[in-house]
Design an enzyme around this catalytic site. Structure first.
Site, PDB file in Angstrom:
ATOM      1  N   ALA A  66      -2.872   0.310   2.390  1.00 23.04           N
ATOM      2  CA  ALA A  66      -2.350   0.911   3.618  1.00 23.04           C
ATOM      3  C   ALA A  66      -1.177   1.821   3.275  1.00 23.04           C
ATOM      4  CB  ALA A  66      -1.912  -0.174   4.591  1.00 23.04           C
ATOM      5  N   GLY A 112      -5.460  -2.981   2.143  1.00 22.15           N
ATOM      6  CA  GLY A 112      -6.340  -2.501   3.197  1.00 22.15           C
ATOM      7  C   GLY A 112      -7.603  -1.857   2.665  1.00 22.15           C
ATOM      8  N   GLU A 115      -9.895  -4.742   2.027  1.00 22.85           N
ATOM      9  CA  GLU A 115     -10.297  -5.235   3.346  1.00 22.85           C
ATOM     10  C   GLU A 115     -11.338  -4.321   3.973  1.00 22.85           C
ATOM     11  OE1 GLU A 115      -6.601  -7.546   5.277  1.00 22.85           O
ATOM     12  OE2 GLU A 115      -6.083  -5.553   4.544  1.00 22.85           O
ATOM     13  N   GLU A 135      -0.535  -8.063  -0.980  1.00 21.99           N
ATOM     14  CA  GLU A 135       0.419  -8.097   0.133  1.00 21.99           C
ATOM     15  C   GLU A 135       1.584  -9.062  -0.079  1.00 21.99           C
ATOM     16  OE1 GLU A 135      -3.313  -6.383   1.972  1.00 21.99           O
ATOM     17  OE2 GLU A 135      -2.827  -7.900   0.466  1.00 21.99           O
TER      18      GLU A 135
END
Length: 255
Positions: A66, A112, A115, A135
């Site tokens: 992200a 992300g 994911e 993370e």
């Protein structure tokens, strides 16, 4: 429709969405998430599209994570909104798409990015791919479904190890644990992904749509009953009639 952060290319019965932010290793920001979501809506409504491939531009990165700069100053309320909106806008949409979405993971798939790949129905990876959920090194946990999808793919023990350690794993290890389906040299990745997509595209789109929904319910109490219901419903549809007729007539079906 024109896009700023993605490229959309249609090839016969398949379409390719390429995340195109090479200057940031294709990091996901709000605009990119929205553009992918909009492209998926466009392809869902396009009857000529049977299968969707999702990849990143260049050879270094699928999605490196992200865009941390976007949320570095968020508090709890805005952070929860970010995660919820992202899941509803894109990640859950991919998982529940009526058309198969295949991730061609070229390089880094972190945070992300992993994911996003896990939300896809199938994952092929390049030999240089590196996958992980880092993370916890930021004092956070995955917010786009990572803690939920990873255990289903690789088991709770391996998922815990990956999430707690934040270590990246190479593509071959990802294949060994079931996180990706196949691994190919970077120069062959898209070609091999297209081969799979074209194979899928010649099968019954209605049956595949039902299969996606049934598989998504495979770890719930509704799974078996949903399979039975869909199995019966398909007997009343044209795809079944064409498929059975083609089999009996010893020809290829025309779905």
């Amino acid at each position: 429709m024109s896009y700023e952060n993605i490229l959309l290319k249609k090839e016969d019965k398949l379409s390719i969405i390429t995340i195109n932010r090479p200057e940031s290793l294709n990091a996901l920001n709000a605009k990119t998430i929205q553009e992918i979501s909009t492209a998926l809506d466009e392809l869902k409504a396009d009857n000529s599209c049977r299968v969707i491939i999702l990849t990143g531009s260049g050879e270094k990165s699928f999605v490196a994570g992200a865009d941390i700069k976007e949320f570095s100053e968020f508090g709890q309320e805005k952070a929860e909104e970010l995660a919820r909106n992202g899941q509803n806008t894109l990640f859950n949409k991919i998982e529940n798409m009526s058309k198969p979405v295949i991730a061609a993971v070229n390089g880094f798939a972190l945070g992300g990015g992993l994911e996003l790949a896990m939300a896809c129905h199938i994952r092929y990876a390049s030999e240089n791919a590196r996958l992980g959920l880092p993370e916890v090194t930021l004092g956070l946990i995955p917010g786009y479904g990572g803690t939920q999808r990873l255990p289903k793919l690789v088991g709770k023990g391996i998922a815990n190890e990956m999430i707690f350690s934040a270590k990246m794993i190479p593509a071959q290890k990802a294949k060994e644990i079931g996180l990706v389906n196949e691994v190919y040299p970077i120069e062959e990745l898209l070609t091999k992904t297209k081969e799979l997509a074209n194979t899928i595209a010649h099968n019954s789109p209605m049956a595949i749509s039902k299969a996606i929904n049934a598989v998504n319910l495979s770890d719930t109490e509704k799974g078996f009953e949903t399979e039975i219901k869909y199995f019966g419903e398909l007997f009343e549809m044209e795809d079944k009639k064409e498929g059975v007729s083609a089999f009996l007539e010893k020809r290829k079906p025309n779905f």
